[in-house]
Every structure is written in structure tokens, then in C-alpha cells.
Design an enzyme around this catalytic site. Structure first.
Site, PDB file in Angstrom:
ATOM      1  N   CYS A  50       0.829  -1.197   0.000  1.00  0.00           N
ATOM      2  CA  CYS A  50       0.000   0.000   0.000  1.00  0.00           C
ATOM      3  C   CYS A  50       0.873   1.261   0.000  1.00  0.00           C
ATOM      4  O   CYS A  50       0.425   2.335  -0.365  1.00  0.00           O
ATOM      5  CB  CYS A  50      -0.972  -0.002   1.179  1.00  0.00           C
ATOM      6  SG  CYS A  50      -0.140  -0.121   2.758  1.00  0.00           S
ATOM      7  N   GLU A 112       9.623  -2.555  10.367  1.00  0.00           N
ATOM      8  CA  GLU A 112       8.448  -3.445  10.260  1.00  0.00           C
ATOM      9  C   GLU A 112       8.821  -4.605   9.330  1.00  0.00           C
ATOM     10  O   GLU A 112       9.586  -4.419   8.388  1.00  0.00           O
ATOM     11  CB  GLU A 112       7.241  -2.655   9.738  1.00  0.00           C
ATOM     12  CG  GLU A 112       7.432  -2.003   8.373  1.00  0.00           C
ATOM     13  CD  GLU A 112       6.925  -2.847   7.216  1.00  0.00           C
ATOM     14  OE1 GLU A 112       6.334  -3.900   7.464  1.00  0.00           O
ATOM     15  OE2 GLU A 112       7.146  -2.448   6.057  1.00  0.00           O
TER      16      GLU A 112
END
Lengths: 385, 385
Positions: A50, A112
Site C-alpha cells: 500500500c 516493520e
């Protein structure tokens, strides 16, 4: 043959532009196959999340231009408009960019590790579509190894600096896995309330209840997280009676929980954890004096966040060292592969000339620094015989 | 084993100190032999010129201290006094210092090549005295090669920036070697007069005459250069009649030669070169109008000196590149020599293991940069087969 990367990410383009470059799985396959039809493109991998759309390609000088053209065509974009929003890397810079992306160093939330899975999937897709060969196969194989190493050997993905995440961790620490704990979040739709809820939501040892100010329930939250039980704010004390962990994170100027009122509801012997994430505080500090009540306020999490922030910087440096080593490893494989065709001829040289004369020839060809490298690597051969 | 250098030169010590450290030939031999008696000194060379005293030694950690002690003892010096006037270099810095000294880059007159002969002689002395071994022998052999290369491959020793030397060169250009030319120097004891004379003195195609102001003849000049014929200043025009080249370099405020007077004396057809090195000028510019007269003034030499100064800087850079290469060559020989004992064992490795498996082992041991060096030097073996 060069390696190219075209990168359109949250760093370079707003979400409206990134949305224009989203790809469905089949569309991805079509794109990379179409890329290989271009005259200068030999290998191609397309990565999308995204936050980014990235193309890695191996090929001739025009490869990056041709990929960019294809992107514009396929997505019906205006070239002159899109050109502002992308970065283009070549060879060592492209290689290093992939390693940073896959290790989460280029992510919005640094460290992440979701990105690793996404890159892996997109590479697998290209591998199955047959749009990769030696260069990108080697590149992605070593990049994936690198990301795993960073995940295992550093604490980069485990070091949170988000107060919401840290509060959720505190909830898990208070819970034991054997028994489901009930968590009440007062101020669910606020920033911290939502983050804590999201962090807890998928955990089966936790049941979440929440209050929302003015019953002004945002549809999204109710729809996306159907298992959260919505509670009337005015019934909060009754709910506390039932709950194990109470988190308050409203923007109210008043206490959401006072000691006077609370003590009327918690006469049982149950241990309760109260977490106050509000500024100004939501929870009356005097509740600490009540039996079996533990209160943690936002300052505690701020302190942890600060410590973790320092730690994270250390871990980023550690990750960069791992990346440099793995980039080196990649180039070693490439260079060694290019050397293999010479190996037979060189074998003959070593068979037909005396070892001494070869060494003297090498000495005469190289600088002292080069000679030191050769002597050192030869000496190691003896040590590791 | 380390290489040490102790350097006392015009750069670090005044002439009074340098004089204290002068050595006669036998004294030198005694000194280097005595140095080898010291516990940490294995090799020793002593170099002396009027501008410097330098000791090069190979040995253990205490070698430089022990050499310094010996210098102080032998020359009855006060250690605390002398300590201010010397530099001490070690290993690569000592090596590089020798190369710069022997190439004339550390000389007062940069690029002068007398120093090469002096270093050679002092090294020969040490070689004969048996105070050198592999390390200093290799060092001096390559340093001497380096100095010869600098002399041949650069114009550093040929590029004069001294106006006196440039004027002397002009004299040689005007002379032909077949016939002895007579040179009159008006103002012999002045700065430029003396330099020009010294430059011409040993050349057999030139006969020098000179005038000295006020008959105030400095003994030194007459004694050191007995073949210069001293002339009375008042008889200068008569002497010009006999001379081919006339150089005037007095500090007189008046002309030493006027056109009016000169034309009375040079009615012959002989070509004469006049050089005016004085400021203000010594020679009336109008003499140029006389037949067979060529006049060069100091501005001409200043221009050449400026051009040469730029050139010299280029040549210094060229010399430094040669030095770096030869320093590299030195270390290559040292490193290779240390490698020789491993050669047999390594030969066995290459005989008993397949070439491919050795190459894969090397690949796994090295970084990409190291691998590139190894591959490159191996590939050259094939090319030069």
C-alpha cells in the site's frame, strides 16, 4: 547487463498517485511478462504494497525507460505528471535500495517486517511467470536471506516506539494465556484507543469492550472490528466491574474514572490493571490506594519509547552492517559467476607452470595492496587445509 | 622488524648543530658498526651531507633510541639540547622519507641530484662494512632505482628557477663547444655574479674574467676559483674588446656600460652577448642598436624562472607519483619475501585439491573487493600465458 529500480513510494508520491499504481495479482503477472517483451529488458520483478510500487529489472541501457513507458501505458497515466513522483536507481544503488526495502529500513514504520512477506510473494510470482534469471534470482535470494538475518540478529522489528503498541504489550504482560481477559477501552475512537485496540484485536486471550464519545460511532471502526463490544460511556463503571484491564484515552478535560466512584464498584478481590494514556490524565491517581489496583500512566510509556528509540537507532546501524555484508555477498556471486568460464584455462596454467613461477608473475603484475590480499587468501588456504 | 629513520637536517637544525653531527668516512664506518652492537639494531646506514645527517636502521622497538644514544655519545652532545633538532620516522614514513631525500624533494634546492651520489656512497660504505641486510639492502636498492627514474622521467633536476643558473645556461647556448669563449663578469662578488661564475667555472669551453668593486677582493673567491682572471673595473672596456660574453650584475646606480663608450671599442665584426642582471640596469639599452650586439636583461630571466617554477611544481608531482610506486614496490618485495616460506605448503594444496574447489574456498573466505583483486590477477595470468 545493468540492474535498475524504479521506486514510487510514500517518500516520493502522495497516496492519490500511489493508488493509480496499484496492481492486482493477474495484472502484475501481465505487466512483468509484457516488460520482458521490451528490447532492453531481460528480467523483471514488480513489488507492490500500500506504500509503494517498485520495479526491479535487469537489462540494457534503455530498460528503465522502457519499464517506465510500460507503467504509464498500462495505467493510463500522464507521463509528465508521474515523472515527478518516482526515483530511479541503477546497479549498486538499486541493489542497496532493494536490501533496505526488504529489511524494512525504507518503511514508514522503520523495521516493520510485513514487507519481507510482500517482497517474497511478488518475487515468487515473477519466478513462476519466468521473468527472472540468474541476476534477479541471485539478487532476491540474497536479499531475502539478508532480511531474515536482520530480523533474527537485530531487535529492529521488536523495538516499538509507539505508545499505543507499548500499552498493548503491557496488556499482554498482565494477561496470562490460560484465561481470557476482558479489556475496556474508554475513548476507542481516539488515536491511542484505536491503536491499542488494533494491537489487541487478533489476540485470542483478550476480549475487547469500548466506549465512544457522544455515541458518535464511526462506521469504519464498527464494521472493521466487529468483535469489539461497544459500551455506553455512562455504563463504564458497571463494565469495569466485569473487566480486568481498563484503558482510558479520551481527550476529556475531566476524569473518566475517579477513586470515589470506582471504589463503589470493585469490592471483589480481582486484580485490575488501569492504563491512563490521556493528557490531561483521565484517571484519578488516588485509585492506586485501592486494593488490587495497578495504575500505569502515559509517562511510563513515554520513558520506554525513549529508551526504545535509542535502541532502535543502534539496531538500524546493526542492520546496515548486515546489509552491506549481504550486498557484498551478492556482488561476489556475480563476479564469481563471470569468472567461471576462465576457470578451465586457468587450471591449465596451474598444471603447466611451476607454482613458484606463477607466484612471481602475479607479484610482478600487482600492487602491494593487491599482493597482500592474494597472499592473505592463499595463507588462509593452508590454515584451513 | 621495524625501519627507523633519525633525521637532522637544515629543516630542523641550524648549521651550528648540523656541524656537530658531521662525520669523516672512517668515523662513519665506526659508527654504523657500533650501532650493530646495540641490542635492538640489526641493520644501519648513516648518510651525511652538508645539509643533513640521517640514520636509517632496521631492528626492534628500541633501535631508534639506541641509535640516538650512540649519536649523542660519539659526538659528545648534550642529549636534552639535541633532542629539539631531530625528526624520527618509523616504517612507512621512514621509507618514504628516504625516497624523498634521495630524489632531492627534501633538499634546499628542490630536485638537485647531487644527493643521489651522496646517498649511494654512504650506502656502499655500509654495504662494505656489513651493516646492512635484506631490509635495508632492498630499501636502498629500490630507493636508488627510484631516484634514477625521477632523474630520467621528470625534468625536476633540469628545471632551474635560479636567475644566475638561467643566465649561465644562456652563456652555454651562445657558446659553441668547438671554441673557447671568453666571459667577462662585471660585479663578480655580487649574488648573481658569483652564481653565474660557479655555474660556468668547471666548463672547459669557457674562460672567465671578472671585476670586483673597489678592488675589495674577497679572499675566498680568489682562493676557491683560481682560474678566474681578476680585472680592474676601469679596464672593463678594454677587456670587452677581447670578450665574447659580457655579464653585468653590480649594485651600482650608474651604467657600467654605455652605448657611446662601447662603440669606441667594438669595431670588429665579432658577435657579442651582453647579459644585464642588475636592478637598476647596468647596461645602456642603446647598445642593442650597435652591430653584432645581443642584449638580454633580467626581465627575460625572470619570465623563464616563472615558467620554470610552474613546470617544477608539475615535475614535483610527477616525482611523487614515481616515489609512491617505488615505495609500493619496496613493500611488495618485503611481503613477497615473507610469503616464500609458505610457498611449498601452498604448492601442495594446489597439487592435492582440485582447482575449482580451491577457487570456491577462496570465494567463501574473501570480500567482493578481495575477490575482484584475485580474479583480476588470475585473469592476467591467462592473458600473459
Amino acid at each position: 547487463m545493468n540492474i535498475y529500480n524504479i521506486s514510487i513510494s510514500y517518500k516520493t508520491a502522495p497516496v492519490e498517485i500511489r493508488e493509480l499504481l496499484a496492481f492486482q495479482k493477474e495484472e502484475k503477472k501481465d505487466f512483468i511478462k509484457a516488460a520482458l517483451q521490451k528490447s532492453d529488458v531481460r528480467e523483471c520483478v514488480l513489488i507492490t504494497t500500500c506504500n509503494r510500487t517498485e520495479v526491479y529489472a535487469a537489462g540494457g541501457k534503455m530498460a528503465a525507460d522502457q519499464i517506465m513507458q510500460l507503467l504509464v501505458e498500462r495505467k493510463n497515466l500522464n507521463y509528465d505528471h508521474v515523472i515527478k513522483y518516482y526515483l530511479r536507481y541503477q546497479n549498486e544503488k538499486a541493489v542497496k535500495h532493494l536490501f533496505q526495502v526488504i529489511c524494512g529500513l525504507d518503511s514508514m514504520l522503520i523495521g516493520e517486517d510485513e514487507i519481507l512477506g510482500q517482497v517474497k510473494d511478488d518475487y515468487q510470482l515473477a519466478l513462476q511467470a519466468g521473468t527472472t534469471d540468474f541476476l534477479l534470482n541471485t539478487l532476491f535470494r540474497i536479499a531475502i536471506t539478508c532480511a531474515k538475518k536482520v530480523k533474527t540478529d537485530t531487535k529492529i522489528s521488536k523495538t516499538s516506539i509507539s505508545i499505543g503498541t507499548l500499552a498493548a504489550n503491557e496488556v499482554f504482560r498482565f494477561s496470562d494465556k490460560a484465561q481470557v481477559k476482558k479489556v475496556l477501552i474508554i475513548g476507542l475512537s481516539g488515536k491511542f484507543g484505536t491503536i491499542v485496540m488494533k494491537n489487541l484485536y487478533h489476540n485470542k486471550s483478550v476480549k475487547i469492550m469500548g466506549t465512544i464519545r457522544n455515541h458518535n460511532i464511526p462506521d469504519e471502526l464498527v464494521i472493521s472490528y466487529p468483535e469489539v463490544k461497544m459500551i455506553d460511556y455512562n455504563k463504564r463503571y458497571d463494565t469495569i466491574k466485569d473487566a480486568d484491564i481498563i484503558i482510558s484515552a479520551t481527550s476529556s478535560p475531566h476524569y473518566t474514572i475517579t477513586s470515589e466512584e470506582l471504589k463503589k464498584y470493585i469490592s471483589d478481590k480481582k486484580e485490575r490493571l488501569f492504563i491512563d494514556l490521556a493528557v490531561p490524565t483521565d484517571i484519578d491517581k488516588n485509585i492506586e490506594k485501592l486494593e488490587n489496583v495497578k495504575l500505569i500512566d502515559i509517562d511510563y510509556f513515554k520513558q520506554i519509547a525513549e529508551v526504545n528509540n535509542n535502541l532502535k537507532h543502534q539496531e538500524i546501524e546493526a542492520a546496515k552492517i548486515i546489509i552491506d555484508k549481504q550486498v557484498d555477498e551478492f556482488y561476489k556471486e556475480i563476479n564469481f559467476r563471470n569468472f567461471i568460464p576462465c576457470m578451465n584455462e586457468l587450471k591449465e596454467v596451474f598444471e603447466n607452470q611451476s607454482f613458484e613461477s606463477i607466484m612471481y608473475k602475479i607479484r610482478n603484475q600487482v600492487t602491494n595492496d593487491e599482493l597482500k590480499v592474494i597472499i592473505q587468501s592463499f595463507t588462509k588456504l593452508i590454515e584451513n587445509k
